[in-house]
Design a protein around this motif. Structure first.
Motif, PDB file in Angstrom:
ATOM      1  N   SER A 187     -72.580 -53.357  60.281  1.00  0.00           N
ATOM      2  CA  SER A 187     -73.539 -54.338  59.795  1.00  0.00           C
ATOM      3  C   SER A 187     -74.515 -54.708  60.907  1.00  0.00           C
ATOM      4  O   SER A 187     -74.213 -54.568  62.099  1.00  0.00           O
ATOM      5  CB  SER A 187     -72.820 -55.593  59.295  1.00  0.00           C
ATOM      6  N   GLU A 188     -75.693 -55.189  60.539  1.00  0.00           N
ATOM      7  CA  GLU A 188     -76.691 -55.587  61.527  1.00  0.00           C
ATOM      8  C   GLU A 188     -76.187 -56.747  62.385  1.00  0.00           C
ATOM      9  O   GLU A 188     -76.602 -56.910  63.539  1.00  0.00           O
ATOM     10  CB  GLU A 188     -77.989 -55.975  60.828  1.00  0.00           C
ATOM     11  N   GLN A 189     -75.277 -57.543  61.815  1.00  0.00           N
ATOM     12  CA  GLN A 189     -74.786 -58.708  62.530  1.00  0.00           C
ATOM     13  C   GLN A 189     -73.989 -58.342  63.778  1.00  0.00           C
ATOM     14  O   GLN A 189     -73.904 -59.127  64.722  1.00  0.00           O
ATOM     15  CB  GLN A 189     -73.922 -59.571  61.610  1.00  0.00           C
ATOM     16  N   ILE A 190     -73.399 -57.150  63.792  1.00  0.00           N
ATOM     17  CA  ILE A 190     -72.591 -56.735  64.947  1.00  0.00           C
ATOM     18  C   ILE A 190     -73.432 -56.731  66.217  1.00  0.00           C
ATOM     19  O   ILE A 190     -73.041 -57.271  67.260  1.00  0.00           O
ATOM     20  CB  ILE A 190     -71.980 -55.339  64.710  1.00  0.00           C
ATOM     21  N   ASP A 234     -76.320 -58.209  66.627  1.00  0.00           N
ATOM     22  CA  ASP A 234     -76.816 -59.568  66.864  1.00  0.00           C
ATOM     23  C   ASP A 234     -75.766 -60.404  67.599  1.00  0.00           C
ATOM     24  O   ASP A 234     -76.088 -61.146  68.537  1.00  0.00           O
ATOM     25  CB  ASP A 234     -77.176 -60.242  65.540  1.00  0.00           C
ATOM     26  N   LYS A 235     -74.519 -60.274  67.193  1.00  0.00           N
ATOM     27  CA  LYS A 235     -73.444 -61.030  67.837  1.00  0.00           C
ATOM     28  C   LYS A 235     -73.245 -60.580  69.276  1.00  0.00           C
ATOM     29  O   LYS A 235     -72.957 -61.390  70.154  1.00  0.00           O
ATOM     30  CB  LYS A 235     -72.144 -60.869  67.040  1.00  0.00           C
ATOM     31  N   TRP A 289     -65.816 -60.571  71.576  1.00  0.00           N
ATOM     32  CA  TRP A 289     -66.710 -59.975  70.581  1.00  0.00           C
ATOM     33  C   TRP A 289     -66.013 -58.847  69.828  1.00  0.00           C
ATOM     34  O   TRP A 289     -66.114 -58.753  68.599  1.00  0.00           O
ATOM     35  CB  TRP A 289     -67.961 -59.452  71.293  1.00  0.00           C
ATOM     36  N   ASN A 335     -64.628 -59.058  65.724  1.00  0.00           N
ATOM     37  CA  ASN A 335     -65.235 -58.140  64.748  1.00  0.00           C
ATOM     38  C   ASN A 335     -64.423 -56.855  64.618  1.00  0.00           C
ATOM     39  O   ASN A 335     -64.978 -55.786  64.343  1.00  0.00           O
ATOM     40  CB  ASN A 335     -66.664 -57.811  65.188  1.00  0.00           C
TER      41      ASN A 335
END
Length: 313
Positions: free
Chosen positions: A221-224, A226-227, A298, A302
């Motif tokens: 996901s794009e959030q990975i 970003d995080k 992190w 995830n």
């Protein structure tokens, strides 16, 4: 033709007695052959003789139709003795081999790592329809690695590296002691390579710069990312986009570079990989997480998306 395969009804009384005696002798001689291999396993100073005895004993059936030995070790125990003896031959003695009395068979064997936790016990297990044996933490049965002496293969289990080494052990043990214990597993694998030319997949414990830690998940996901950007910024570091691929890299100091990117395979499909580069090739992915807590957090936060793939079942 063996006397055990003769039909007793076709023999005279004296013939049956002779066949019985011969069968006993055969069974006893079989036991003597076992003791020769067992002595070789426990006494030899030669690595090749050690491997030869361990491989033979793993498939050795002591009992015959006429002679049954009630006290005997499991096939798995020979793998454990092999591991302990090979470490001993290389003067690595941080793993301690123990024997627990068992009236039903020979004593139960297991290993401990005193600097980690005396309650953590390790041994080999066999799994249905799978060759070789699996080195497990006894209470949870988490598989650390699989070992096949006949095929000369060893595979580390990324799931256990994450759950046991990175999470459970690091929460209750000194970081350096965890590293020392894990280093022993790595050294064992290296001895298998150097002494016997084994094929060993160290997985997350491989510190070579050309190692690609392939994620089990082919889509992130794009959030990975970003995080990861937020986590690095909070630690005064800058995540930088890669020019030649979809992904980013992070300079951790001392010329250590952590990268996460998508690469195209030979069949045209894509996969996400993590790489670690450092001049001395001292940092595996495990060591990165061990040294940089923000990356470890992190990763664990995830883990459903970031779990490293494994050849283990």
């Amino acid at each position: 033709m063996s006397n055990e395969s003769l039909n007793p009804s076709s023999l005279t009384t004296n013939g049956r007695l002779v066949a019985y005696s011969d069968s006993l002798k055969t069974g006893l001689q079989h036991g003597i052959e076992f003791t020769k291999l067992f002595d070789q396993l426990t006494d030899t100073k030669d690595a090749n003789e050690l491997l030869e005895a361990s491989t033979a004993l793993f498939d050795f059936q002591m009992d015959t139709e006429y002679v049954v030995y009630p006290h005997k070790y499991n096939a798995n125990d020979y793998y454990l003795i092999f591991m302990s003896r090979l470490l001993e031959l290389h003067s690595d003695k941080d793993a301690v081999l123990h024997s627990r009395e068992d009236n039903l068979k020979a004593d139960t064997l297991y290993q401990t790592f005193p600097n980690i936790d005396d309650k953590e016990e390790f041994h080999f297990e066999q799994r249905a329809n799978q060759d070789g044996a699996f080195y497990v933490e006894q209470n949870s049965h988490q598989v650390i690695f699989s070992l096949n002496l006949e095929e000369k293969t060893m595979y580390f289990n990324s799931d256990t590296i994450t759950k046991l080494f990175i999470t459970e052990w690091s929460d209750k043990s000194d970081k350096d002691e965890v590293t020392n214990a894990v280093d022993l597993f790595i050294q064992f694998g290296k001895y298998l390579v150097s002494d016997f030319d084994f094929s060993v997949d160290f997985n997350m414990l491989d510190a070579s710069n050309d190692k690609k830690y392939i994620l089990a998940n082919t889509n992130l996901s794009e959030q990975i990312m970003d995080k990861l950007f937020v986590a690095t910024a909070d630690n005064n570091l800058m995540l930088q986009n890669m020019d030649a691929a979809q992904g980013a890299f992070l300079e951790l100091g001392n010329n250590i570079v952590f990268s996460l990117y998508k690469e195209t395979t030979e069949d045209g499909t894509g996969r996400w990989v993590i790489t670690v580069h450092d001049p001395e090739e001292q940092y595996s992915l495990f060591e990165i997480f061990n040294q940089f807590s923000f990356l470890k957090k992190w990763f664990l936060d995830n883990i459903d998306e970031l779990q490293i793939g494994s050849k283990m079942v």
